[in-house]
Scaffold this motif. Structure first.
Motif, PDB file in Angstrom:
ATOM      1  N   LEU A  92       0.822  -1.211   0.000  1.00 50.85           N
ATOM      2  CA  LEU A  92       0.000   0.000   0.000  1.00 50.85           C
ATOM      3  C   LEU A  92       0.859   1.266   0.000  1.00 50.85           C
ATOM      4  O   LEU A  92       0.412   2.322  -0.450  1.00 50.85           O
ATOM      5  N   ILE A  93       2.093   1.163   0.479  1.00 49.26           N
ATOM      6  CA  ILE A  93       2.976   2.340   0.550  1.00 49.26           C
ATOM      7  C   ILE A  93       3.227   2.933  -0.835  1.00 49.26           C
ATOM      8  O   ILE A  93       3.147   4.154  -1.009  1.00 49.26           O
ATOM      9  N   PRO A  94       3.526   2.096  -1.863  1.00 51.32           N
ATOM     10  CA  PRO A  94       3.782   2.666  -3.189  1.00 51.32           C
ATOM     11  C   PRO A  94       2.616   3.455  -3.769  1.00 51.32           C
ATOM     12  O   PRO A  94       2.828   4.293  -4.652  1.00 51.32           O
ATOM     13  N   TRP A  95       1.395   3.212  -3.311  1.00 48.23           N
ATOM     14  CA  TRP A  95       0.251   3.981  -3.804  1.00 48.23           C
ATOM     15  C   TRP A  95       0.525   5.480  -3.652  1.00 48.23           C
ATOM     16  O   TRP A  95       0.115   6.281  -4.497  1.00 48.23           O
ATOM     17  N   TYR A  96       1.209   5.836  -2.595  1.00 45.38           N
ATOM     18  CA  TYR A  96       1.372   7.250  -2.251  1.00 45.38           C
ATOM     19  C   TYR A  96       2.741   7.821  -2.631  1.00 45.38           C
ATOM     20  O   TYR A  96       2.912   9.044  -2.642  1.00 45.38           O
ATOM     21  N   VAL A  97       3.713   6.945  -2.929  1.00 40.82           N
ATOM     22  CA  VAL A  97       5.067   7.465  -3.176  1.00 40.82           C
ATOM     23  C   VAL A  97       5.579   7.217  -4.586  1.00 40.82           C
ATOM     24  O   VAL A  97       6.497   7.912  -5.038  1.00 40.82           O
ATOM     25  N   ILE A  98       5.027   6.238  -5.300  1.00 38.66           N
ATOM     26  CA  ILE A  98       5.628   5.809  -6.550  1.00 38.66           C
ATOM     27  C   ILE A  98       5.670   6.915  -7.600  1.00 38.66           C
ATOM     28  O   ILE A  98       6.651   7.045  -8.341  1.00 38.66           O
ATOM     29  N   ASP A  99       4.620   7.735  -7.673  1.00 35.36           N
ATOM     30  CA  ASP A  99       4.610   8.817  -8.661  1.00 35.36           C
ATOM     31  C   ASP A  99       5.294  10.076  -8.147  1.00 35.36           C
ATOM     32  O   ASP A  99       5.631  10.965  -8.932  1.00 35.36           O
ATOM     33  N   ARG A 100       5.518  10.157  -6.852  1.00 35.97           N
ATOM     34  CA  ARG A 100       6.193  11.322  -6.280  1.00 35.97           C
ATOM     35  C   ARG A 100       7.714  11.132  -6.267  1.00 35.97           C
ATOM     36  O   ARG A 100       8.466  12.056  -6.568  1.00 35.97           O
TER      37      ARG A 100
END
Length: 511
Positions: A310-318
């Motif tokens: 679930l962490i990559p949901w919020y960081v992958i595009d940032r």
């Protein structure tokens, strides 16, 4: 300008993109379920009795038949996938998976079950190739990574469902103990089959096959604007510009092994290399550690694995693809090194420490490589090579998976804890390879990535310069302006040519 936007299932814009993501996520949930459910079957008394208690080597062959089938399914996409749309390929793959599931669930002999496993794997090889491409070509640059991370979480959810379904049916003393998990594949397949026909085709595929009116309609629906809105018109012009540039030199399946004006073979090689390093990270050997601990550790690991996803949901595009690759490799290499130390010393307290390291390894793997791996090739590859190059990268993944699964038990038997040192070295070697050879693709329009590899001053830029420029935000902004300018010039030239043709036709008719 019209005031209404086209819709699919009464959805448009971001809601429609989410609908495509849900469909793709269900396909990956099926992917995860298929990977996971065989673990319980190999210890099922009813399953073993039905097939006359096969040897461990034969059981291993039954499991690996799925991977072999997936490899051939990806090869089939490489050979013929471009002849059909993304939706059609998806439907064909899901139907094949369903057939394979039925064959397995109704089996009364090893040969029949083996055919079912291979067939289901073949279908998933097709699905796992085309789904990331379909999703990447429908989403906006700013949210591509998040959408892919969502469907990867669903893949892990599929693993969890498979594990607990195996556990639940283990209390029954009939063949339902193994037939139900086999047949349960059809549930997810039916959901995908019900959704796909009502969702839009990839606008980039439609444009590449000359269906420009349909491409504009689909793009308008996905962006939530009317068909004649400037944003839709301009994005479609960018897509057509990239297609025109590629069509000048790209023409056959062998272009994945050539340069041909789009740096084709370099980009395919990077995609395959990424799959190689993902498998050589030691993710399989790390999971194997849980076999030395209680079943609770294994079940807890799966839940922790899912929560980490679930962490990559919020960081992958940032954060971007490259930074996550580098972070993941550094973290996994360190965890492998610590595992070698803890397992090598072998005390009880360090055994608990090894379990903690195992959990940390899965976090770094999920954040750095699992979240990135399925979207990166789709972003990196040019449109005309996207499906074929993506198929090759999936082939390489299944091939490297097979190799690692085969060599890992031999390594552990011969060099024991030193096996972790080998995988630690692979992770540390990955860091300079990513740093020097992996361009940044996060947040970039797919058509702009082509410009990074395009000729400059009459020369093809070396990969080191492409990578350096891809991380330079000022250069990227200039490239976006360049793409916009070239798109406008091409559109103006086409307009002039069309007007000239109309004038000639009008003159000829008047004469």
């Amino acid at each position: 300008m019209s005031c209404t936007s086209p819709t699919y299932m009464r959805l448009k814009g971001e809601n429609l993109v989410y609908a495509v993501t849900i469909c793709c996520s269900t396909g990956f949930l099926l992917f995860g379920f298929d990977i996971g459910y065989m673990g319980g079957l190999t210890t099922s008394t009813e399953f073993l009795n039905t097939f006359n208690n096969p040897t461990s080597s034969l059981l291993g062959f039954l499991i690996s038949a799925y991977e072999v089938g997936a490899l051939f399914g990806a090869l089939a996409e490489f050979a013929v996938g471009d002849r059909c749309g993304r939706k059609t390929n998806n439907i064909v793959g899901i139907v094949i998976v369903t057939v394979g599931a039925i064959i397995q669930a109704t089996s009364f002999g090893i040969a029949q079950f083996l055919v079912g496993r291979f067939t289901a794997g073949f279908g998933l090889g097709i699905v796992s190739t085309v789904i990331p491409i379909w999703l990447a070509e429908c989403t906006l640059p700013k949210s591509r990574g998040r959408m892919m991370a969502m469907q990867l979480s669903n893949m892990l959810l599929g693993l969890i469902i498979a594990t607990w379904l195996d556990y639940g049916v283990s209390f029954y003393s009939s063949s339902i103990q193994w037939r139900l998990p086999c047949a349960f594949q059809c549930v997810f397949a039916i959901i995908v089959l019900c959704l796909v026909p009502f969702l839009p085709e990839s606008p980039r595929y439609l444009a590449a096959t000359g269906q420009k009116d349909r491409a504009g309609y689909v793009l308008a629906a996905l962006r939530g604007y009317p068909e004649d809105h400037p944003h839709v018109t301009f994005e479609l012009q960018e897509i057509n510009y990239a297609i025109a540039v590629e069509s000048q030199e790209v023409g056959s399946w062998s272009d994945v092994f050539k340069d041909h004006g789009v740096s084709g073979w370099q980009r395919v090689l990077i995609a395959c290399t990424a799959n190689f390093f993902q498998q050589m990270s030691g993710v399989n050997i790390s999971v194997g550690l849980s076999s030395h601990n209680a079943l609770l550790v294994s079940g807890g690991l799966q839940v922790f694995y899912f929560l980490s996803s679930l962490i990559p949901w919020y960081v992958i595009d940032r954060v971007g693809r490259r930074r996550l690759f580098l972070l993941g490799s550094m973290g996994m290499g360190t965890c492998m090194l610590l595992s070698a130390i803890f397992v090598g010393i072998g005390t009880k307290s360090l055994g608990y420490a090894a379990i903690v390291v195992l959990y940390l390894f899965q976090t770094f793997f999920t954040l750095g490589w699992q979240s990135n791996m399925w979207i990166y090739p789709s972003e990196l590859l040019p449109l005309k090579l996207r499906l074929r190059g993506g198929a090759l990268s999936v082939v390489s993944q299944w091939l490297f998976t097979f190799v690692v699964v085969e060599i890992t038990p031999v390594m552990i038997h011969n060099i024991t804890y030193k096996s972790y040192v080998v995988f630690a070295l692979f992770n540390f070697v990955t860091i300079p390879v990513v740093y020097f050879f992996f361009p940044e693709t996060a947040g970039r329009p797919l058509e702009m990535v082509d410009l990074l590899f395009a000729d400059r001053d009459g020369k093809r830029p070396p990969i080191f310069r492409v990578v350096r420029d891809s991380t330079n935000e000022k250069f990227v902004a200039e490239m976006e302006l360049t793409l916009a300018e070239r798109t406008k010039v091409r559109e103006e030239n086409e307009r002039i040519v069309d007007e000239a043709k109309n004038d000639v036709e009008h003159f000829e008719k008047s004469v």
